[in-house]
Design a protein around this motif. Structure first.
Motif, mmCIF file in Angstrom:
data_model
loop_
_atom_site.group_PDB
_atom_site.id
_atom_site.type_symbol
_atom_site.label_atom_id
_atom_site.label_comp_id
_atom_site.label_asym_id
_atom_site.label_seq_id
_atom_site.Cartn_x
_atom_site.Cartn_y
_atom_site.Cartn_z
ATOM 1 N N LEU A 135 0.830 -1.198 0.000
ATOM 2 C CA LEU A 135 0.000 0.000 0.000
ATOM 3 C C LEU A 135 0.869 1.254 0.000
ATOM 4 N N GLU A 136 0.485 2.228 -0.791
ATOM 5 C CA GLU A 136 1.151 3.523 -0.762
ATOM 6 C C GLU A 136 0.485 4.431 0.266
ATOM 7 N N ARG A 137 1.275 5.291 0.856
ATOM 8 C CA ARG A 137 0.701 6.337 1.695
ATOM 9 C C ARG A 137 0.105 7.430 0.807
ATOM 10 N N THR A 138 -0.762 8.244 1.378
ATOM 11 C CA THR A 138 -1.352 9.350 0.630
ATOM 12 C C THR A 138 -0.273 10.290 0.105
ATOM 13 N N ARG A 139 0.795 10.443 0.896
ATOM 14 C CA ARG A 139 1.877 11.360 0.512
ATOM 15 C C ARG A 139 2.924 10.681 -0.374
ATOM 16 N N GLY A 140 2.680 9.477 -0.765
ATOM 17 C CA GLY A 140 3.622 8.781 -1.633
ATOM 18 C C GLY A 140 4.498 7.809 -0.883
ATOM 19 N N ASP A 141 5.095 6.909 -1.608
ATOM 20 C CA ASP A 141 5.942 5.824 -1.135
ATOM 21 C C ASP A 141 5.144 4.818 -0.315
ATOM 22 N N ARG A 142 5.781 3.721 -0.045
ATOM 23 C CA ARG A 142 5.074 2.609 0.580
ATOM 24 C C ARG A 142 4.856 2.852 2.073
ATOM 25 N N ALA A 143 3.747 2.329 2.582
ATOM 26 C CA ALA A 143 3.429 2.493 4.004
ATOM 27 C C ALA A 143 4.450 1.799 4.889
ATOM 28 N N VAL A 144 5.191 0.853 4.332
ATOM 29 C CA VAL A 144 6.141 0.085 5.136
ATOM 30 C C VAL A 144 7.247 0.969 5.712
ATOM 31 N N VAL A 145 7.484 2.138 5.123
ATOM 32 C CA VAL A 145 8.559 3.004 5.620
ATOM 33 C C VAL A 145 8.107 3.868 6.789
ATOM 34 N N ASP A 146 6.812 3.877 7.084
ATOM 35 C CA ASP A 146 6.234 4.775 8.084
ATOM 36 C C ASP A 146 5.771 3.962 9.289
ATOM 37 N N GLU A 147 6.451 4.119 10.414
ATOM 38 C CA GLU A 147 6.127 3.329 11.602
ATOM 39 C C GLU A 147 4.677 3.545 12.034
ATOM 40 N N GLY A 148 4.222 4.799 11.995
ATOM 41 C CA GLY A 148 2.845 5.085 12.391
ATOM 42 C C GLY A 148 1.833 4.441 11.463
ATOM 43 N N ALA A 149 2.105 4.501 10.161
ATOM 44 C CA ALA A 149 1.200 3.877 9.191
ATOM 45 C C ALA A 149 1.171 2.372 9.377
ATOM 46 N N ARG A 150 2.335 1.782 9.642
ATOM 47 C CA ARG A 150 2.370 0.332 9.881
ATOM 48 C C ARG A 150 1.559 -0.033 11.110
ATOM 49 N N ARG A 151 1.704 0.737 12.167
ATOM 50 C CA ARG A 151 0.964 0.447 13.399
ATOM 51 C C ARG A 151 -0.542 0.527 13.156
ATOM 52 N N ASP A 152 -0.973 1.589 12.462
ATOM 53 C CA ASP A 152 -2.401 1.740 12.182
ATOM 54 C C ASP A 152 -2.916 0.599 11.309
ATOM 55 N N LEU A 153 -2.132 0.217 10.300
ATOM 56 C CA LEU A 153 -2.539 -0.885 9.431
ATOM 57 C C LEU A 153 -2.651 -2.198 10.202
ATOM 58 N N GLY A 154 -1.665 -2.468 11.056
ATOM 59 C CA GLY A 154 -1.694 -3.706 11.833
ATOM 60 C C GLY A 154 -2.897 -3.779 12.746
ATOM 61 N N GLN A 155 -3.193 -2.693 13.425
ATOM 62 C CA GLN A 155 -4.339 -2.676 14.327
ATOM 63 C C GLN A 155 -5.650 -2.805 13.564
ATOM 64 N N SER A 156 -5.742 -2.106 12.440
ATOM 65 C CA SER A 156 -6.951 -2.161 11.625
ATOM 66 C C SER A 156 -7.162 -3.560 11.051
ATOM 67 N N LEU A 157 -6.083 -4.160 10.552
ATOM 68 C CA LEU A 157 -6.165 -5.505 10.003
ATOM 69 C C LEU A 157 -6.574 -6.506 11.071
ATOM 70 N N ALA A 158 -5.974 -6.413 12.257
ATOM 71 C CA ALA A 158 -6.292 -7.351 13.330
ATOM 72 C C ALA A 158 -7.763 -7.260 13.725
ATOM 73 N N GLU A 159 -8.273 -6.048 13.845
ATOM 74 C CA GLU A 159 -9.681 -5.876 14.217
ATOM 75 C C GLU A 159 -10.603 -6.417 13.134
#
Length: 344
Positions: A135-159
């Motif tokens: 997944l890309e972030r809204t501001r570009g590049d992959r979400a994997v580089v953004d610790e906050g985006a990864r955390r939000d994705l992990g929590q959202s996916l788990a729920e």
């Protein structure tokens, strides 16, 4: 090495806890060719009668692929499909809605075809690292580089996955649901092999302990056993086990770290072994496939009588790229090969 049945109960478990999952002898990885979810389910239930799964049908188009299907599970996060791929956006677009509709149709088909199913039943989704890598972030590049985006994705996916488990159990009350997290991107994440969105550079490697910690957070949030699947080279099986996986799914032909496999078996982790290709080819005799597995097991140093309960045979990867005839033949092949693993 010790038998899995000789191991003590994990911390916090007692003899009064629910009986452990009984894994079936043969199963599938996930995807199949075709576009009809009811027909795909009938095929899976017929060919894999002791350990079926909810098939993915990427042939239906965007939203039915691995990433798109997984975005349908996200809670309070929105995505849309751009020319460059899936991207996190402020509001859900038509592509995420399509993914949600595909998943809803699959659940309707599940109730129609497999309402009376009993036994292990597997559902699949992209794991947190593969999701963040894709997944890309809204501001570009992959979400994997953004610790906050990864955390939000992990929590959202788990729920979302926990809710999906509940939906499957409601439609198939007799199922022992297993969640499979598909993590083909983890080796590239750890080795710094992911390319930037521009394609001209590579993203920095993520430390192993960070990968394990964030994967473990999703695994531990699941109310049912979790299998981690990776059919890429250099799959970190030891990391997946340390993250809490109850099962490891892999291509037998790509495994190099036998020590990690042996440690997993000693720890009571189940092995889902890919033994036939995911695309059309000439299949060997089922007995020959079983003999290959038995020889590999002997190399690990375990007693032959432990093999049938310790492994589930599968295709090496998803079957979406195969013809329908080969997909059925591959599932039938692993089912027949598993019979030859039983003591004579």
């Amino acid at each position: 090495m010790a038998s899995p049945t000789d191991l003590p109960l994990p911390d916090g478990e007692t003899d009064e806890d629910p009986a452990p999952l009984t894994w079936g002898p043969a199963s599938g990885v996930g995807s199949l060719p075709g576009t009809d979810p009811a027909e795909a389910l009938r095929t899976v239930v017929g060919e894999l009668p002791e350990f079926a799964h909810l098939p993915e049908l990427p042939g239906r188009g965007p939203g039915a692929d691995l990433l798109g299907r997984s975005t349908a599970l996200l809670v309070d996060l929105s995505v849309d499909l751009t020319p460059a791929g899936w991207r996190l956006v402020p509001r859900a677009g038509i592509d995420q809605q399509r993914a949600e509709e595909f998943l809803a149709r699959d659940l309707d088909a599940l109730h129609e075809v497999a309402e009376r199913w009993t036994g292990p039943f597997k559902i699949q989704a992209a794991g947190p690292w593969t999701l963040a890598a894709g997944l890309e972030r809204t501001r570009g590049d992959r979400a994997v580089v953004d610790e906050g985006a990864r955390r939000d994705l992990g929590q959202s996916l788990a729920e979302g996955l926990a809710a999906h488990v509940a939906e499957v159990q409601a439609r198939v009350p007799g199922a022992q649901v297993v969640v499979q997290l598909d993590e083909p991107s983890v080796p590239a994440v750890m080795q710094g092999g992911l390319r930037t969105v521009s394609g001209f550079g590579k993203l920095p490697a993520v430390p192993e302990d960070v990968v394990e910690q964030e994967l473990a957070a999703v695994v531990q949030a699941m109310p049912v056993p979790v299998v981690v699947h990776c059919c890429a080279r250099r799959m970190p099986l030891g990391l997946f086990r340390a993250a809490g996986a109850a099962g490891l799914s892999f291509d037998l032909g790509l495994v190099q770290d036998l020590d990690a496999v042996g440690e997993a078996v000693d720890a009571g982790v189940h092995l889902l072994m890919g033994v036939v290709p995911g695309t059309d080819t000439s299949l060997p005799a089922a007995r020959a496939t079983a003999s290959r597995v038995q020889a590999w097991w002997r190399e690990l140093g375990f007693a032959a009588e432990l093999l049938p309960a310790a492994v589930t045979l599968t295709p090496s990867c998803g079957l979406a790229g195969a013809t329908p005839a080969y997909a059925r033949a591959a599932m039938r092949h692993v089912r027949e090969a598993a019979k030859y693993l039983l003591p004579e």
